[in-house]
Design an enzyme around this catalytic site. Structure first.
Site, short mmCIF file in Angstrom:
data_model
loop_
_atom_site.label_atom_id
_atom_site.label_comp_id
_atom_site.label_asym_id
_atom_site.label_seq_id
_atom_site.Cartn_x
_atom_site.Cartn_y
_atom_site.Cartn_z
CE LYS A 36 106.32 69.34 66.90
NZ LYS A 36 107.49 68.49 67.08
CE1 TYR A 259 102.03 82.33 98.34
CE2 TYR A 259 102.18 82.14 95.95
CZ TYR A 259 101.44 82.06 97.12
OH TYR A 259 100.12 81.71 97.06
#
Length: 364
Positions: A36, A259
């Site tokens: 999956k 940042y």
């Protein structure tokens, strides 16, 4: 051929070797490879073919779209799908030979109404509180199932559940609940078919939960399913994530990095710019995570941005174009995906499954 800027190299031979290793460690009559989420980010088709070549005889996916993708690729092995859209086409699934995981009386009614004799596996909620038939509905569900099986409307191919891996006592309680449901089936003369309860962790830790088949998910891709098992299993990581260094900058002491200036350099140093960020699935929260460039392992500094991260390489001889490896095979000198998961406060499952589409998957 030039390697892509951002690359996840996938080793199908490692996937096959991991399947073989787990089958030796956990010798059950059947084995299911869980492919999956695009094979946990490794490519569902690649993972399925490698596992089948290694002797796995069943495949597991979450939903029918994933199952149909396998069929479209020419993979005809038994495939089980268990998480269903309310409008999922059970008739098309049954016609394609896809086994249906049933979690409710409504699912069973839809399988019967499909007009095909679908092979079904009953998903039982033994305490995880996700999908699965809850114990308060076992009585009417079993009655409906028996009627459908004896009328030839469906074929009962198996019964399954999933452990929480909370504690040995909690897992034992789920095994007991699973047995109660099996007893309910036997009371109405139903053969439960293939019984499967254990995924990778439980397959290794709880022999009583192995039954007729174990489901190999994370271990298939070379990642230990539990932290205490790291380094103790004969597993080979099947993914190496890397990108080329695209910039180098010599900066003085006290320079702010990225940042928020979460990091300021404490000495003159060289910063390497690597074009992987949270848009590519690299977690923004990873602090001080390891990156191998050449033969040396360096550290991420500053905030990871959407498209890029910064590595402090000090005075090491790094050049633009060098490969920066975030995770791969520790035996080859790469950082492990578990180290990155620890740095980000998450689990390895999340990292390998979340890689974005800018990261090119290639064969190793």
């Amino acid at each position: 051929m030039t390697r892509p800027l951002r690359e996840a190299r996938i080793s199908s031979s490692a996937i096959a070797a991991n399947a073989e290793a787990m089958r030796r460690l956990v010798p059950t009559p059947h084995t299911m490879a869980i492919v999956k989420a695009d094979g946990y980010g490794h490519g569902a088709i690649t993972a399925a073919r490698a596992a089948l070549e290694a002797g796995v005889d069943h495949l597991g996916v979450a939903d029918l779209d994933e199952a149909f993708e396998l069929r479209a690729a020419g993979i005809d092995a038994p495939v089980l799908a268990w998480l269903h859209d309310p409008e999922a086409d059970f008739a098309a699934a049954a016609e394609a030979g896809i086994m249906l995981g049933l979690s409710s009386r409504e699912h069973l009614a839809r399988a019967v109404a499909s007009g095909h004799r679908a092979t079904v596996h009953v998903k039982v909620d033994t305490g995880l509180s996700r999908n699965g038939v809850v114990e308060s509905e076992w009585g009417p569900f079993v009655d409906d199932l028996a009627a459908a099986v004896f009328a030839g409307a469906v074929h009962l191919g198996g019964v399954f559940s999933h452990l929480s891996n909370t504690s040995p006592d909690d897992d034992r309680a789920q095994v007991v609940a699973f047995e109660r449901f099996l007893d309910a089936l036997r009371a109405v003369d139903l053969d439960p078919g293939i019984r499967h309860l254990a995924a990778s962790a439980a397959a290794l830790d709880h022999p009583a939960a192995r039954y007729d088949m174990v489901r190999l998910g994370l271990a298939l891709y070379g990642i230990a399913p539990e932290r205490h098992l790291r380094g103790t299993l004969p597993l080979a990581p099947a993914m190496q994530l890397s990108a080329r260094v695209v910039g180098l900058k010599r900066v003085p002491a006290g320079s702010g990095v990225s940042y928020g200036y979460l990091h300021r350099t404490d000495a003159p140093t060289t910063l390497a710019l690597v074009p992987l960020g949270y848009a590519d699935g690299v977690p923004r929260a990873a602090v001080d995570a390891p990156v191998r460039i050449g033969e040396a392992v360096h550290r991420v500094v500053g905030r990871i941005a959407m498209d890029q991260l910064i590595v402090d390489v000090g005075d090491a001889p790094v050049s633009i174009g060098d490969r920066a490896v975030l995770w791969g095979t520790p035996a080859d000198g790469d950082p492990s995906v578990d180290e990155w998961a620890d740095a980000a406060g998450t689990i390895a499952y999340e990292l390998v499954t979340r890689l974005g589409r800018r990261v090119h998957r290639t064969g190793a």
